[in-house]
Design an enzyme around this catalytic site. Structure first.
Site, PDB file in Angstrom:
ATOM      1  N   ASN A   1     -10.094  -0.428  -0.233  1.00 45.83           N
ATOM      2  CA  ASN A   1      -8.635  -0.357  -0.157  1.00 45.83           C
ATOM      3  C   ASN A   1      -8.055  -0.826  -1.501  1.00 45.83           C
ATOM      4  OD1 ASN A   1      -5.915  -0.813   0.334  1.00 45.83           O
ATOM      5  ND2 ASN A   1      -6.234  -1.765   2.336  1.00 45.83           N
TER       6      ASN A   1
ATOM      7  N   CYS B   1       0.812  -1.226   0.000  1.00 46.90           N
ATOM      8  CA  CYS B   1       0.000   0.000   0.000  1.00 46.90           C
ATOM      9  C   CYS B   1       0.844   1.274   0.000  1.00 46.90           C
ATOM     10  CB  CYS B   1      -0.950   0.005   1.187  1.00 46.90           C
ATOM     11  SG  CYS B   1      -1.924  -1.492   1.281  1.00 46.90           S
TER      12      CYS B   1
ATOM     13  N   HIS C   1      -3.584   6.782   3.071  1.00 39.95           N
ATOM     14  CA  HIS C   1      -3.968   5.505   2.450  1.00 39.95           C
ATOM     15  C   HIS C   1      -5.374   5.163   2.940  1.00 39.95           C
ATOM     16  CE1 HIS C   1      -4.195   1.453   1.212  1.00 39.95           C
ATOM     17  NE2 HIS C   1      -3.913   0.905   2.380  1.00 39.95           N
TER      18      HIS C   1
END
Ligand code: UT7
Length: 309
Positions: free
Chosen positions: A266, A96, A236
């Site tokens: 996500n 990520c 994020h």
């Protein structure tokens, strides 16, 4: 894919997903659309916004954990599809934080004078590595791509600093155990789900909040600034509760924190550049603003980047 769609696949509910994560929908790329294809769409828009031509790009960095192939790098596939004759292209595997790692490498290489114009991409087809029998993970992830162009300049705008960190001791909290050289597929391999993402969500949650805060504070302090100087935080998008906890600890009001998790879930390395692009195009970033990006992911790995727009 909506929460209602997931209710039909696993034992979950819209209410659970929204309260625990903030996610309402995620995007799933169709069969036949690879990470390189999504990346090209993002790269074209970034290049257009930059005013540069494809021949101007001399560096292409892609953050992804879902490459088109094991070999070569997907960045090389994008190079071909985007027709970037003067670029060198490579992938970064930093889950990520892939876009932030890419930003850090690209800005450092530009600072050396060796490169002038970089395309930095974060792109994932997480639907290809998600176990849709595992309600702990399948409700979280989505597909997407985002890109930015970095260019050499003499003024005081640009990447003020980046901070990157990892802790490989915690790698099994979020990983795909099988299919690599450690546990390769053999002729008698039985697919039991270890070829897909597995995650210890609760353990990661605590580390994520702590280390994203540390990464944010470090980069703000290193620049001689305070949280009050930050115009916009692009975190994020993993969980709305993580984002709110970070904002609270940093004493930054949520109206200065960009959130789009409800639409995309996500998207790993794509999460920060998609949010950055949406924030920019929505007019939330103006010249001279300090924009703070911060991310966390499998590795475990985390990082931050401070940009003066
Ligand atoms: O991308 C960066 C890396 N990833 C992250 O940052 C993710 C960080 N972690 C999280 O976001 C959260 O930990 C999750 C959203 C993954 C889970 O939320 P949680 O509040 O930590 O829930 P939990 O794992 O503690 O589970 C609570 C309960 C459990 O039931 P029991 O054991 O209490 O009976 C789970 O089995 O909720 C259950 N559960 C679900 N129930 C309905 C887990 N997933 C689901 C689900 N629907 N999809």
């Amino acid at each position: 894919m909506t929460n209602a769609d997931l209710e039909k696949i696993v034992d979950t509910s819209d209410e659970w997903i929204v309260t625990r994560t903030g996610i309402k929908e995620r995007r799933i790329a169709p069969q036949g659309m690879a990470v390189s294809d999504m990346s090209v769409e993002a790269c074209k828009k970034a290049l257009e916004a930059s005013g540069l031509k494809s021949e101007d790009i001399d560096l292409l960095i892609l953050g992804t954990v879902t490459p088109d192939y094991k070999l070569p790098s997907t960045a090389c596939v994008i190079q071909e599809k985007m027709e970037l004759p003067n670029a060198t292209a490579f992938d970064i595997v930093a889950a990520c934080t892939g876009f932030i790692n890419g930003l850090s490498v690209a800005s450092s290489l530009i600072e050396t004078g060796a490169y002038k114009n970089a395309l930095v991409v974060g792109s994932e087809k997480l639907s290809s590595i998600v176990n849709y029998k595992d309600r702990n993970t399948c409700i979280l992830f989505g597909d997407g791509a985002g890109a930015a162009v970095l260019t050499a300049s003499d003024d005081d705008s640009g990447v003020v600093g980046t901070f990157l960190k990892s802790n490989g001791n915690l790698r099994d909290l979020l990983w795909i155990k099988d299919g690599g050289s450690a546990n390769p597929y053999t002729d008698d391999y039985v697919f039991t789900g270890e070829d897909k993402i597995s995650m210890s969500g609760g353990d990661i949650f605590k580390v994520a909040v702590k280390q994203m805060c540390n990464a944010a504070v470090k980069i703000i302090n290193d620049a001689g600034l305070t949280s009050d100087d930050i115009a916009l935080v692009i975190p994020h998008q993993a969980n709305i509760r993580i984002i709110e906890a970070i904002a609270k600890r940093l004493k930054i009001n949520m109206d200065k924190v960009f959130v789009n998790i409800e639409k995309y879930g996500n998207t790993s390395a794509a999460s920060v550049p998609i949010a950055l692009d949406e924030a920019y195009r929505a007019g939330k970033i103006k010249s001279g603003d300090y924009v703070l990006m911060v991310a966390f992911g499998g590795g475990l790995i985390w990082g931050s980047a401070l940009v003066k727009w």
